[in-house]
Design a protein around this motif. Structure first.
Motif, PDB file in Angstrom:
ATOM      1  N   ARG A  79      46.987  29.246  39.145  1.00 26.36           N
ATOM      2  CA  ARG A  79      46.602  30.659  39.181  1.00 26.36           C
ATOM      3  C   ARG A  79      45.838  30.959  40.469  1.00 26.36           C
ATOM      4  O   ARG A  79      45.240  30.061  41.076  1.00 26.36           O
ATOM      5  N   VAL A  80      45.883  32.228  40.871  1.00 22.98           N
ATOM      6  CA  VAL A  80      45.057  32.737  41.970  1.00 22.98           C
ATOM      7  C   VAL A  80      44.198  33.846  41.385  1.00 22.98           C
ATOM      8  O   VAL A  80      44.706  34.863  40.906  1.00 22.98           O
ATOM      9  N   VAL A  81      42.878  33.633  41.395  1.00 19.79           N
ATOM     10  CA  VAL A  81      41.924  34.582  40.825  1.00 19.79           C
ATOM     11  C   VAL A  81      41.158  35.233  41.968  1.00 19.79           C
ATOM     12  O   VAL A  81      40.640  34.547  42.851  1.00 19.79           O
ATOM     13  N   VAL A  82      41.082  36.554  41.964  1.00 19.01           N
ATOM     14  CA  VAL A  82      40.320  37.264  42.987  1.00 19.01           C
ATOM     15  C   VAL A  82      39.238  38.094  42.313  1.00 19.01           C
ATOM     16  O   VAL A  82      39.507  38.823  41.362  1.00 19.01           O
ATOM     17  N   LEU A  83      38.010  37.948  42.799  1.00 20.65           N
ATOM     18  CA  LEU A  83      36.901  38.740  42.280  1.00 20.65           C
ATOM     19  C   LEU A  83      36.738  40.010  43.095  1.00 20.65           C
ATOM     20  O   LEU A  83      36.918  39.995  44.321  1.00 20.65           O
ATOM     21  N   ALA A  84      36.404  41.094  42.417  1.00 22.96           N
ATOM     22  CA  ALA A  84      36.132  42.374  43.068  1.00 22.96           C
ATOM     23  C   ALA A  84      34.806  42.908  42.557  1.00 22.96           C
ATOM     24  O   ALA A  84      34.546  42.887  41.349  1.00 22.96           O
ATOM     25  N   ASP A  85      33.967  43.355  43.453  1.00 17.85           N
ATOM     26  CA  ASP A  85      32.676  43.934  43.097  1.00 17.85           C
ATOM     27  C   ASP A  85      32.911  45.371  42.622  1.00 17.85           C
ATOM     28  O   ASP A  85      33.292  46.237  43.401  1.00 17.85           O
ATOM     29  N   ALA A  86      32.687  45.613  41.328  1.00 20.85           N
ATOM     30  CA  ALA A  86      32.965  46.938  40.761  1.00 20.85           C
ATOM     31  C   ALA A  86      32.163  48.035  41.433  1.00 20.85           C
ATOM     32  O   ALA A  86      32.608  49.192  41.496  1.00 20.85           O
ATOM     33  N   SER A  87      30.994  47.694  41.972  1.00 16.55           N
ATOM     34  CA  SER A  87      30.148  48.716  42.582  1.00 16.55           C
ATOM     35  C   SER A  87      30.542  49.045  44.015  1.00 16.55           C
ATOM     36  O   SER A  87      30.052  50.029  44.572  1.00 16.55           O
ATOM     37  N   ARG A  88      31.442  48.245  44.622  1.00 14.44           N
ATOM     38  CA  ARG A  88      31.769  48.436  46.036  1.00 14.44           C
ATOM     39  C   ARG A  88      33.264  48.482  46.337  1.00 14.44           C
ATOM     40  O   ARG A  88      33.657  48.852  47.440  1.00 14.44           O
ATOM     41  N   ILE A  89      34.110  48.099  45.391  1.00 14.74           N
ATOM     42  CA  ILE A  89      35.517  47.885  45.723  1.00 14.74           C
ATOM     43  C   ILE A  89      36.208  49.161  46.183  1.00 14.74           C
ATOM     44  O   ILE A  89      37.059  49.124  47.084  1.00 14.74           O
ATOM     45  N   ILE A 130      39.599  25.741  44.191  1.00  8.26           N
ATOM     46  CA  ILE A 130      39.298  25.946  45.607  1.00  8.26           C
ATOM     47  C   ILE A 130      38.782  27.363  45.807  1.00  8.26           C
ATOM     48  O   ILE A 130      39.425  28.337  45.401  1.00  8.26           O
ATOM     49  N   GLU A 131      37.621  27.475  46.433  1.00 14.32           N
ATOM     50  CA  GLU A 131      37.078  28.792  46.777  1.00 14.32           C
ATOM     51  C   GLU A 131      37.498  29.157  48.196  1.00 14.32           C
ATOM     52  O   GLU A 131      37.198  28.439  49.144  1.00 14.32           O
ATOM     53  N   ALA A 132      38.186  30.270  48.339  1.00 13.82           N
ATOM     54  CA  ALA A 132      38.601  30.742  49.656  1.00 13.82           C
ATOM     55  C   ALA A 132      37.434  31.437  50.350  1.00 13.82           C
ATOM     56  O   ALA A 132      36.475  31.876  49.708  1.00 13.82           O
ATOM     57  N   GLY A 174      39.437  33.775  45.176  1.00 13.21           N
ATOM     58  CA  GLY A 174      39.197  34.591  46.351  1.00 13.21           C
ATOM     59  C   GLY A 174      38.338  35.796  46.028  1.00 13.21           C
ATOM     60  O   GLY A 174      37.892  35.985  44.894  1.00 13.21           O
ATOM     61  N   GLY A 175      38.122  36.608  47.027  1.00 12.02           N
ATOM     62  CA  GLY A 175      37.296  37.800  46.849  1.00 12.02           C
ATOM     63  C   GLY A 175      36.472  38.053  48.091  1.00 12.02           C
ATOM     64  O   GLY A 175      36.084  37.116  48.792  1.00 12.02           O
ATOM     65  N   PHE A 176      36.213  39.304  48.385  1.00  7.65           N
ATOM     66  CA  PHE A 176      35.509  39.665  49.612  1.00  7.65           C
ATOM     67  C   PHE A 176      34.042  39.244  49.528  1.00  7.65           C
ATOM     68  O   PHE A 176      33.519  38.891  48.464  1.00  7.65           O
ATOM     69  N   GLY A 219      35.313  34.353  52.101  1.00  8.12           N
ATOM     70  CA  GLY A 219      35.167  35.758  51.713  1.00  8.12           C
ATOM     71  C   GLY A 219      35.993  36.717  52.541  1.00  8.12           C
ATOM     72  O   GLY A 219      36.277  37.836  52.106  1.00  8.12           O
ATOM     73  N   VAL A 220      36.399  36.310  53.746  1.00  9.35           N
ATOM     74  CA  VAL A 220      37.229  37.173  54.580  1.00  9.35           C
ATOM     75  C   VAL A 220      38.622  36.580  54.755  1.00  9.35           C
ATOM     76  O   VAL A 220      39.405  37.041  55.574  1.00  9.35           O
ATOM     77  N   GLY A 221      38.939  35.555  53.967  1.00  9.62           N
ATOM     78  CA  GLY A 221      40.238  34.906  54.081  1.00  9.62           C
ATOM     79  C   GLY A 221      41.231  35.410  53.050  1.00  9.62           C
ATOM     80  O   GLY A 221      40.905  36.179  52.149  1.00  9.62           O
ATOM     81  N   ASP A 222      42.463  34.956  53.206  1.00 10.23           N
ATOM     82  CA  ASP A 222      43.538  35.291  52.287  1.00 10.23           C
ATOM     83  C   ASP A 222      43.713  34.120  51.324  1.00 10.23           C
ATOM     84  O   ASP A 222      44.171  33.051  51.728  1.00 10.23           O
ATOM     85  N   PRO A 223      43.364  34.286  50.051  1.00 10.74           N
ATOM     86  CA  PRO A 223      43.476  33.162  49.113  1.00 10.74           C
ATOM     87  C   PRO A 223      44.895  32.650  48.963  1.00 10.74           C
ATOM     88  O   PRO A 223      45.107  31.487  48.625  1.00 10.74           O
ATOM     89  N   TRP A 224      45.868  33.503  49.236  1.00  9.72           N
ATOM     90  CA  TRP A 224      47.253  33.068  49.087  1.00  9.72           C
ATOM     91  C   TRP A 224      47.621  32.015  50.119  1.00  9.72           C
ATOM     92  O   TRP A 224      48.441  31.135  49.848  1.00  9.72           O
ATOM     93  N   LYS A 225      47.022  32.056  51.285  1.00 15.05           N
ATOM     94  CA  LYS A 225      47.326  31.059  52.308  1.00 15.05           C
ATOM     95  C   LYS A 225      46.883  29.673  51.859  1.00 15.05           C
ATOM     96  O   LYS A 225      47.507  28.671  52.208  1.00 15.05           O
ATOM     97  N   ILE A 226      45.791  29.604  51.099  1.00 18.84           N
ATOM     98  CA  ILE A 226      45.368  28.340  50.522  1.00 18.84           C
ATOM     99  C   ILE A 226      46.282  27.970  49.357  1.00 18.84           C
ATOM    100  O   ILE A 226      46.674  26.807  49.196  1.00 18.84           O
ATOM    101  N   ALA A 227      46.639  28.953  48.555  1.00 20.76           N
ATOM    102  CA  ALA A 227      47.490  28.693  47.397  1.00 20.76           C
ATOM    103  C   ALA A 227      48.839  28.103  47.808  1.00 20.76           C
ATOM    104  O   ALA A 227      49.419  27.279  47.084  1.00 20.76           O
TER     105      ALA A 227
END
Length: 318
Positions: free
Chosen positions: A120-130, A95-97, A14-16, A99-107
């Motif tokens: 595992r559930v992996v979420v990416l965060a943009d260090a420059s914007r988070i 599975i890629e969730a 997941g990730g925005f 960008g505006v979804g909740d990855p846990w709902k897929i998990a």
């Protein structure tokens, strides 16, 4: 979905919008173990070296290492059934969730389907914007919710911020969940799934209670598609994009530029945008095809269309 007694490990990513999920998924396809099925929302965004592709039918891309990449399209369950019913079982599913979804709902699907095992559930965060995204009144709840039940965060694009910015990004994430496991990454230094297990604690995954009310992302965000024949005038693009409203969070697709051969891949996240040549194997549409995601107060499509129409080259069809 399948009668097999063996369970298949599942990783949800997941990730925005703009966090780098597509780059990470592409990395996993190129470096992953054999017989991996990758389910993605934006199939056309996955750029895989043409030498790795054994076959490509428009909805499923089969790779020479035994992996496949499937487009989720409009039917996630149908796509999952197709993967689980494969004659030769897959060893792993990624599975890629949205960008505006909740990855846990897929998990949670992996928790209730007997043939699957949530790994595992992996979420990416943009260090420059988070930091800004977490505090953004428009999208903050959605962004924060994506980290609520993940077991590792890839603090991506860490090479784009200085030491202070990286520390601020870490602090913002840890304020959401103290003790959250965070790994700093960049486009040039992405981990494999196996490396994520090093030093990881076991997670006690559980499904929400049946009466839990899922967040309605359809009500919080709106999508917009822009399609035109012809091409953009390069000299007019910057002005048109600057006029797009701040409610538009993401815009991507392909376009052609007047007087230039071939198509370009277009990407816009917030106010930053880019035009790059497509990968040799990447399908691109004729003319201009862009898809955007914005907040619920995004202006009507006609208003947005009119803004981008200003960048069309003379003679282009609108």
């Amino acid at each position: 979905m399948t009668g097999s007694s063996a369970t298949i490990p599942v990783t949800v990513i997941g990730g925005f919008l703009g966090a780098g999920k597509t780059t990470f998924v592409n990395h996993l396809l190129a470096t992953g173990s054999p017989r991996t099925a990758v389910l993605v929302n934006d199939f056309g965004e996955i750029n895989v070296d043409a030498t790795l592709i054994a076959s490509h039918d428009g909805s499923t891309m089969t790779l020479t290492n035994g992996c496949i990449c499937c487009s989720i399209g409009t039917g996630f369950i149908d796509t999952m059934c197709k993967v689980l019913d494969a004659e030769v079982p897959f060893e792993r599913i990624v599975i890629e969730a949205s960008g505006v979804g909740d990855p846990w709902k897929i998990a949670e699907i992996a928790l209730i389907e007997p043939s699957l095992r949530l790994e595992r559930v992996v979420v990416l965060a943009d260090a420059s914007r988070i930091v800004q995204l977490i505090d953004d009144a428009r999208v903050g709840d959605t962004v924060c919710g994506q980290f609520a039940q993940c077991d590792v965060v890839l603090l991506n694009k860490s090479d784009l911020v200085d030491v202070a910015g990286l520390a601020a990004a870490r602090a913002a994430l840890l304020a959401l969940r103290p003790g959250l496991r965070i790994i700093e990454t960049s486009r040039a230094a992405l981990p494999t799934l196996a490396s994520l297990d090093v030093g990881a604690a076991m997670s006690a995954f559980r499904a929400d209670s049946p009466d839990a009310v899922p967040r309605d992302h359809g009500a919080a965000f709106r999508s917009w598609a822009y399609r035109r024949d012809g091409a953009f005038d390069r000299a007019r693009i910057a002005g048109a994009l600057a006029a797009l409203p701040p409610e538009l969070l993401r815009l991507k697709g392909s376009c052609r530029l007047a007087g230039e051969a071939g198509a370009h891949v277009f990407q816009l996240v917030d106010r930053a945008w880019s035009l790059t040549p497509p990968a040799p194997d990447q399908p691109v549409s004729p003319g201009i095809v862009l898809v955007g995601v914005g907040t619920c107060d995004l202006p009507p499509p006609a208003v947005l269309d009119a803004i981008l129409d200003r960048a069309l080259a003379a003679g282009a069809s609108s």
